[in-house]
Design a protein around this motif. Structure first.
Motif, mmCIF file in Angstrom:
data_model
loop_
_atom_site.group_PDB
_atom_site.id
_atom_site.type_symbol
_atom_site.label_atom_id
_atom_site.label_comp_id
_atom_site.label_asym_id
_atom_site.label_seq_id
_atom_site.Cartn_x
_atom_site.Cartn_y
_atom_site.Cartn_z
ATOM 1 N N GLU A 69 -46.056 42.563 53.632
ATOM 2 C CA GLU A 69 -45.174 41.345 53.895
ATOM 3 C C GLU A 69 -45.043 40.318 52.944
ATOM 4 O O GLU A 69 -46.904 39.828 52.063
ATOM 5 C CB GLU A 69 -45.348 40.951 55.333
ATOM 6 C CG GLU A 69 -44.046 40.375 55.373
ATOM 7 C CD GLU A 69 -42.884 40.668 55.967
ATOM 8 O OE1 GLU A 69 -41.762 39.555 55.256
ATOM 9 O OE2 GLU A 69 -42.874 42.230 55.651
ATOM 10 N N LYS A 70 -43.858 39.843 52.495
ATOM 11 C CA LYS A 70 -44.250 38.437 52.188
ATOM 12 C C LYS A 70 -44.549 37.152 52.346
ATOM 13 O O LYS A 70 -42.990 37.466 53.483
ATOM 14 C CB LYS A 70 -44.414 38.624 50.491
ATOM 15 C CG LYS A 70 -44.355 39.814 49.942
ATOM 16 C CD LYS A 70 -45.675 39.598 49.322
ATOM 17 C CE LYS A 70 -46.233 40.513 48.333
ATOM 18 N NZ LYS A 70 -47.894 40.361 48.042
ATOM 19 N N ALA A 71 -44.682 35.732 52.575
ATOM 20 C CA ALA A 71 -43.696 34.665 53.029
ATOM 21 C C ALA A 71 -42.312 34.237 52.666
ATOM 22 O O ALA A 71 -42.128 34.127 53.464
ATOM 23 C CB ALA A 71 -44.946 33.883 52.066
ATOM 24 N N ILE A 72 -42.081 34.307 51.235
ATOM 25 C CA ILE A 72 -41.101 34.507 50.416
ATOM 26 C C ILE A 72 -40.417 35.800 50.738
ATOM 27 O O ILE A 72 -40.198 36.418 49.987
ATOM 28 C CB ILE A 72 -40.802 33.291 48.862
ATOM 29 C CG1 ILE A 72 -42.434 32.687 49.270
ATOM 30 C CG2 ILE A 72 -40.069 33.405 48.617
ATOM 31 C CD1 ILE A 72 -42.721 31.464 48.019
ATOM 32 N N LYS A 73 -39.163 35.256 50.802
ATOM 33 C CA LYS A 73 -38.287 36.303 51.391
ATOM 34 C C LYS A 73 -36.870 36.583 50.593
ATOM 35 O O LYS A 73 -36.697 35.664 51.705
ATOM 36 C CB LYS A 73 -38.465 36.929 52.982
ATOM 37 C CG LYS A 73 -37.681 38.335 52.996
ATOM 38 C CD LYS A 73 -38.080 38.759 54.591
ATOM 39 C CE LYS A 73 -37.469 39.983 54.627
ATOM 40 N NZ LYS A 73 -38.000 40.662 55.853
ATOM 41 N N HIS A 74 -36.404 37.307 50.317
ATOM 42 C CA HIS A 74 -34.237 36.920 50.831
ATOM 43 C C HIS A 74 -34.573 38.641 50.156
ATOM 44 O O HIS A 74 -34.782 39.441 49.421
ATOM 45 C CB HIS A 74 -34.474 36.437 48.972
ATOM 46 C CG HIS A 74 -32.295 36.345 49.059
ATOM 47 N ND1 HIS A 74 -32.042 35.974 49.987
ATOM 48 C CD2 HIS A 74 -31.815 37.175 47.907
ATOM 49 C CE1 HIS A 74 -31.148 36.412 49.022
ATOM 50 N NE2 HIS A 74 -30.724 37.172 47.806
ATOM 51 N N ASP A 75 -33.586 38.790 50.840
ATOM 52 C CA ASP A 75 -33.633 40.430 51.557
ATOM 53 C C ASP A 75 -31.449 40.449 51.154
ATOM 54 O O ASP A 75 -30.959 40.647 52.139
ATOM 55 C CB ASP A 75 -33.655 41.533 52.333
ATOM 56 C CG ASP A 75 -33.278 42.849 52.211
ATOM 57 O OD1 ASP A 75 -32.436 43.491 51.404
ATOM 58 O OD2 ASP A 75 -33.902 43.776 52.631
#
Length: 1012
Positions: free
Chosen positions: A207-213
Motif C-alpha cells: 500500500e502507498k500513502a498517496i493514492k488515486h484509483d
C-alpha cells in the motif's frame, strides 16, 4: 476439550474442521474465501455429542450473526454468504454462544531468512491483537523460505512477535502490524519539509500513502457529461497544496490547472484533496496529472510519485467504461417519510383483513366479518385454532390483546403482537396527503405493499399485485380513471376487462389464489402466469395507481420496498412447486433440498382435497428460508426465469398502467424507485448489477436505496448497484453524540464534540458526492426503536439491531415520564427542565442542515415512542382520535398510567425546520465545513455554503446555557438571521460572532443577502 465443527451447505455436508482453542472456553475457526450459499452448522464434542447451531432473531447477516447451541434442535440455515468473503467463527463453550463475523483476514508473508533461519518446523504468533496469547499457525508455504499467516484482526495498530521452534523472533523489539488503510502504515506527515510520505514503514506492505484509483467513484466521479470530481489521497498534514492539471486533448498547448480542496480524515490520518470541475463541453476523454507541493518542492502523481513531470493518466469514458453515476436531484432534495401502511391510517373498515399471517386455517369463521371472501373449506382446519380473528383497535393501549392473542399466548412465553393487523390502507394514506404536504414531505417510502397475509408484508404472496387488505377485498367494478395502454407488455387489461359482469362484489382474495385443479390449474382467477402478457391490473392495483398519481400531483415522490431475496411460503410460484413437486418448472426459483415426502395432487381431486395436500406439503418439502424461517423461502437469484420475473415486476410498477414515463412527473402513474430489503443476502450479487440496468433504462429519474447497515462503499463506489443507502451509520453517530451519556469507552460511550465531527468526516469519505447527498439520514425505521425512546435509553448504546425488545428490559414509558430508576436510563427526565423532545429537536436541527436527505419514520414528528419491533410499529397518533391511556409496559416500572396523544408543539417544530431545509438549497448542495468545536462545552458549529448563500449551524449539546460563545467565521461585518428565532446577529471586523445559546438548542444562522 476438543470440538469439531460440521458445516452444511444447502443442506448437504460441506466440510468438517477442528476448532482452534484460544483460551479455556474460547474456540475459533478462520473460514477463508467462502463460497456463496446457505449454511448450517453443528458442533460435536469429544464425547461425540452433537449440538445444533440455532437462533431466534430475524437480524440479517450483515456483519455479525450471533447464535447459540441447542442439543435438542436441528441446525437452522443462515443466509447472506457471498463468494470470496472471509468468516471468523467464534464458539464459547461456557456461554454456549456461537457467532460468525464477516471480515477480511490479514495475510502476512513471513520470510524466515530475514531472521537468519533457513528452515523451521513450527510457527506461532502472539501480540496485542490477542492479548499476547500464543496462537499456533499452520505451516502454509508462500514460496521458498516464506510462510503465510492468516490473522482475524480488526483495523488498528498492533505489536507482535513471531515464534520459530519455541524461539521468540525478534528477540528484542516487537514487530508492528497495521491493519486497514491507515496513515499509521506510513511515516508521519510533516508540512513544509519538501519530503512526502509515500512508501509503507513495513517493506512487506504494498500500500502507498498517496493514492488515486480512477476505477473507483470516490476517486474519479463522473457527475454529468461535463462535470467530473477528482480526488487524491495523501498522508495527513503532509502536503501543503494540491493541484490537478487537465488536458481535454493532446493538442492542448496550455495546461488547465485547478487547485484542490483539502478534506482531512483524522480517524485514519489521511488528507483527501478534491475538486469538481465543470467543462464547457461534453467530456469524452482527457488526460490529467496531480501536482503536489510541499516546502519548495513540487511532485507529480500519475499513479506513481515523481519529481519530474512525465506521462499523464489518460481516460476514455467509453473504453474505460466510466459512466455517469446519475442520481436524480429530487432524491437529494427529498424530505423522506417512511410509512408502514397497516399502521398509518384506516380509511375504511370494509377492507380490513379477515385473518393474518397464520392463515384462515388457524382461525374460526367470524360471522361479523366478510369471511365468505375466502373459501369456506380453508377455515379452521388445524387441530388447535386461535378462535375468531379480529383486528386490533386503533386507539387501544398497545398492551391490550384480542381474544386470538390471548388464546395463542396461553401457556407460552411469547408475544403475538408482531402478527397483529390494524387495518391501515392505501385510501387512508391518500386521505392524509394534505397532512404530509403541510408537514413538508416530498418523498415517501412505503413498507411492502404487495399481496401478503402479514401486516409488514416482507413475505410476499404475489409481487404482481397490491395486497387486498391495503386496497380492497370486495371488488367494486371501478376503474379509478386509470389509463391502461392496450399494448402494455406488463398488463394491458384491468380486472373489469377480465371479469366483465362479475367485476362487482367479487372476492379479490379468491381471485388471487392459485387454481390447483381443473382446466385453469396453475393459474389464478385472472388467468395469470409468470408471463407478463397474461398480467392484469386488479382493483387494489388501481387504487395504488390512483394513490401514486395523487401523491405526484401534490409534489410527492414514492418508492416501493423491493423484497426480492425471498417470498412467503404462499407465493404463487412456491405453491406451484408444492403442487407439482420436483418436476415443477418453478423448482429452481427457490433452494429446495428434499422432495422425498412430497404428496402428489392427483387429477380428479376437488379443490378442497388438493388444498389440504398442498398445506401438508409445506411441511413435507425441505428448502432454505431467510434467517431460518420456513415462512420466508429464499429465491435462487441465479435462476434466469426468476430474474426475468423480477425484472418484469420492476418495469410494471415503474411504468404504471399507461406503460410510459410522463414528461411531467406530476402526471406520472408509476413509482419513482425502490428501497431494497436485505440486498446483501442475495448469493448472486451480480443480480443487482443487472437489475440496476433494468431500472435506470426503464426510467432515468429513479432512485435506488439499499438496506445496508454498515460501510457500504463496496456496493456503492463501483456505481453499478445502488445509488445510496438507508444511512444507519449516520444514526449511530447521532446516538453516540446526542444520546449516549457514558464516559468510559464502552457501548454507551458519549462522543465528544471533536469526535463527533471526526466520525462524520470519516463517513463522508466512504461514498461519492452524489451518494452522500442522496443517502437517507433516518431517525429510525420499522426495524429500530423510536428515536424519542432511544433518548431515554442512553445505556443501550449505538447498536441498532433487533434484540432490544421491551421484554428484555427496554424503557418503553412515554419518554417525558422516564426516570433514572430504570436501569437503561441515567437521567431523571421527569424532574429535568430539559425534556427528551428538546434533544429530538436539537437532532432535527442537525438532520435538516447536514449533508444527506432527512427521513422521518411516520409519527416521529408528533413524538411517538416505543422499543424495537413490534413497539415501534404502533398505530399513528392522530389528533382526531381519543386514545386509551397507556400503562407503562417496561419490566421495571412504578405502575405509571398516562395519556397517548400527538405532540402538537413538536409537529409545529418539524414543520418549521423542514421548511428551512426546503427553502435553502445550500443545505442540500452546499459545501460542508467544520467551523468550531469545544469538547468541554459540548458545542459544534459548521457552515454550509455556495457562491450565493452561507448558513452556519450551531449545536449546543450540553445541559448548560452559554452567554459568551465566540465563533470565528470567514465573513467579517456581516449580518446573519437565526432562521429558528428571526433574531439578527452580526459578525465583527475580525469575523467573530458572539452568541448566547440555551442548553440543548441549536441555531441556523443565514447570511443576509442584500437586495440588488
Amino acid at each position: 476439550m476438543i470440538y469439531k465443527l460440521i458445516i452444511y451447505r444447502n443442506d448437504s455436508l460441506y466440510r468438517e474442521e477442528e476448532l482452534t482453542q484460544l483460551k479455556d472456553t474460547t474456540y475459533t475457526y478462520k473460514w477463508e474465501k467462502v463460497e456463496s450459499g446457505s449454511y448450517s452448522f453443528e458442533v460435536v464434542d469429544e464425547n461425540n455429542i452433537t449440538y445444533a447451531v440455532t437462533y431466534n432473531h430475524t437480524t440479517p447477516f450483515a456483519h455479525t450473526f450471533d447464535t447459540y447451541l441447542d442439543k435438542d434442535a436441528k441446525p437452522k440455515p443462515i443466509t447472506g454468504f457471498q463468494s470470496n468473503i472471509d468468516i471468523l467463527i467464534k464458539y464459547n463453550s461456557r456461554e454456549n454462544t456461537f457467532s460468525l463475523v464477516k471480515t477480511r483476514f490479514k495475510r502476512l508473508i513471513v520470510d524466515i531468512t530475514d531472521y537468519g533461519y533457513e528452515k523451521i518446523n513450527r510457527l506461532q504468533i502472539t501480540g496485542t491483537f490477542n492479548n499476547w496469547e500464543i496462537e499456533e499457525v499452520p505451516l502454509k508455504s508462500a514460496g521458498e523460505n516464506k510462510y503465510e499467516i492468516v490473522l482475524a484482526v480488526k483495523e488498528g495498530n498492533y505489536e507482535y512477535k513471531l515464534i520459530f521452534d519455541e524461539k521468540w523472533v525478534p528477540e528484542k523489539d516487537n514487530l508492528i502490524l497495521i491493519v486497514g488503510e491507515s496513515g499509521a502504515l506510513f511515516p508521519k506527515g510533516e508540512l513544509g519539509t519538501g519530503k512526502l510520505s509515500y512508501d509503507a514503514l513495513d517493506k512487506n506492505q504494498t500500500e502507498k500513502a498517496i493514492k488515486h484509483d480512477f476505477r473507483k467513484l470516490n476517486y474519479l466521479n463522473k457527475i454529468s457529461e461535463n462535470e467530473v470530481e477528482f480526488t487524491i489521497r495523501t498522508q495527513l498534514h503532509d502536503v501543503e497544496r494540491a493541484y490537478i492539471s487537465v488536458d481535454l486533448n493532446e493538442k492542448d498547448i496550455y495546461e488547465k490547472i485547478y487547485e484542490l480542496e483539502r478534506h482531512s480524515d483524522f480517524t485514519h490520518s489521511f488528507d483527501y484533496f478534491k475538486r469538481s470541475i465543470s467543462f464547457e463541453e461534453d467530456v469524452k476523454e482527457f488526460s490529467y496529472v496531480f501536482i503536489l507541493e510541499d516546502g519548495n518542492t513540487k511532485y507529480y502523481f500519475d499513479g506513481k510519485l515523481s519529481n519530474k513531470k512525465g506521462r499523464k493518466i489518460k481516460i476514455n469514458f467509453e473504453k474505460d467504461k466510466i459512466e455517469i453515476f446519475y442520481i436524480p436531484n429530487w432524491a437529494k432534495e427529498a424530505i423522506w417519510y417512511n410509512i408502514f401502511p397497516d399502521r398509518f391510517y384506516n380509511h375504511s373498515c370494509y377492507n380490513n383483513p379477515i385473518f393474518n399471517e397464520f392463515g384462515p386455517e388457524n382461525f374460526e369463521i367470524n360471522k361479523l366479518h366478510e369471511s365468505n371472501f375466502e373459501e369456506m373449506y380453508k377455515w379452521n382446519t388445524e387441530e388447535e385454532t386461535l378462535g375468531k380473528f379480529d383486528t386490533n383497535r386503533w386507539t387501544s393501549d398497545f398492551s391490550e390483546k384480542t381474544d386470538w392473542e390471548i388464546k395463542g399466548e396461553s401457556g407460552k412465553n411469547t408475544s403475538l403482537k408482531y402478527a397483529r393487523m390494524y387495518g391501515g390502507d392505501l385510501q387512508g394514506i391518500r386521505e392524509k396527503i394534505p397532512y404530509m404536504k403541510e408537514l413538508g414531505i416530498n418523498a415517501v417510502w412505503l413498507n411492502p405493499v404487495f399481496y401478503s397475509y402479514q401486516n409488514h408484508k416482507y413475505g410476499t404472496n404475489d409481487f404482481r399485485h397490491i395486497s387486498p387488505d391495503l386496497g380492497t377485498i370486495r371488488t367494486s367494478g371501478s376503474r379509478y380513471n386509470a389509463e391502461i395502454d392496450e399494448n402494455n407488455p406488463y398488463g394491458d387489461k384491468s380486472y373489469v376487462d377480465i371479469l366483465k359482469k362479475n367485476a362487482k362484489d367479487n372476492s379479490e382474495l379468491k381471485l388471487l389464489e392459485l387454481k390447483l385443479t381443473g382446466e385453469n390449474k396453475g393459474k389464478n382467477g385472472y388467468g395469470e402466469t409468470e408471463d407478463p402478457s397474461t398480467w392484469i391490473w386488479t382493483e387494489s392495483d388501481l387504487i395504488m395507481v390512483d394513490l401514486i398519481k395523487e401523491l405526484h400531483r401534490n409534489g410527492i415522490r414514492v418508492i416501493f420496498d423491493g423484497v426480492f431475496n425471498h417470498s412467503s411460503n404462499r407465493h404463487w410460484s412456491f405453491n406451484q412447486v408444492l403442487m407439482e413437486g420436483e418436476n415443477s418448472k418453478y423448482k429452481n426459483w427457490y433452494k429446495f433440498s428434499d422432495f422425498s415426502k412430497h404428496i402428489k395432487i392427483e387429477d380428479g381431486m376437488s379443490e378442497e382435497e388438493a388444498y389440504k395436500i398442498l398445506n401438508k406439503n409445506r411441511e413435507n418439502i425441505k428448502y432454505s428460508g431467510w434467517a431460518g424461517f420456513d415462512s420466508l423461502p429464499e429465491f435462487n437469484s441465479y435462476n434466469l426465469e426468476f430474474k426475468s420475473y423480477i425484472f418484469n415486476i420492476t418495469k410494471k410498477w415503474l411504468l404504471g398502467p399507461d406503460a410510459k414515463v410522463s414528461k411531467n412527473w406530476y402526471e406520472d402513474d408509476g413509482i419513482d424507485g425502490f428501497r431494497l430489503d436485505v440486498p446483501n443476502c442475495l448469493e448472486n450479487q451480480d443480480f443487482w448489477i443487472e437489475w440496476r440496468e433494468v431500472v435506470k433504462s426503464t426510467k432515468k429519474d429513479t432512485y435506488i436505496t439499499a438496506e445496508l447497515w454498515g460501510n457500504a462503499s463496496y456496493d456503492i463506489n463501483q456505481g453499478n448497484k445502488f445509488d445510496a443507502v438507508m444511512n444507519y451509520e449516520w444514526l449511530k453517530t447521532v446516538i453516540g453524540y446526542f444520546i449516549n451519556q457514558g464516559y468510559e469507552k464502552n457501548k454507551s460511550y458519549k462522543l465528544k464534540a471533536g469526535e463527533f465531527l471526526n466520525e462524520l468526516r470519516e463517513k463522508r469519505t466512504w461514498y461519492p458526492k452524489q451518494a452522500i447527498q442522496a443517502s437517507q439520514n433516518l431517525n429510525g425505521s420499522h426495524d429500530t426503536d423510536r428515536l424519542l425512546s432511544r433518548i431515554v435509553n442512553d445505556r443501550v448504546g449505538r447498536d441498532l439491531e433487533e434484540g432490544k425488545q421491551l421484554e428484555q428490559g427496554y424503557n418503553g414509558i412515554r419518554p417525558d415520564l422516564a426516570s433514572n430508576y430504570h436501569p437503561n436510563t441515567t437521567i431523571d427526565w421527569r424532574s429535568s427542565f430539559i425534556k427528551p423532545k428538546d434533544v429530538l429537536k436539537l437532532i432535527s436541527v442537525f438532520q435538516m442542515t447536514y449533508v444527506g436527505a432527512p427521513m422521518l419514520f411516520y409519527g416521529d414528528e408528533i413524538g411517538m415512542w416505543g422499543a424495537t419491533d413490534p413497539y415501534c410499529r404502533k398505530p399513528m397518533l392522530w389528533d382526531e382520535f381519543t386514545y386509551d391511556n397507556e400503562k407503562n409496559p417496561s419490566l421495571t416500572n412504578e405502575n405509571e398510567v398516562y395519556s397517548q396523544e400527538p405532540d402538537q408543539d413538536l409537529l409545529f417544530w418539524y414543520k418549521k425546520v423542514i421548511k428551512i431545509r426546503k427553502e435553502n438549497p445550500v443545505l442540500v448542495y452546499g459545501k460542508f465545513k467544520e467551523l468550531y468545536w469545544d469538547d468541554g462545552r459540548d458545542i459544534v458549529a459548521y457552515v454550509r455554503s455556495n457562491p450565493n448563500s452561507v448558513i452556519i449551524t450551531v449545536l449546543n449539546n450540553s445541559f448548560n446555557d452559554y452567554e459568551d460563545l465566540e465563533i470565528v467565521t470567514d465573513e467579517p461585518e456581516e449580518r446573519y438571521i437565526d432562521l429558528l428565532t428571526g433574531k439578527n446577529i452580526y459578525s465583527r471586523k475580525d469575523g467573530k460572532i458572539i452568541l448566547s445559546i440555551r442548553a440543548k438548542q441549536g441555531m441556523i444562522l443565514k447570511k443576509w443577502k442584500k437586495s440588488i
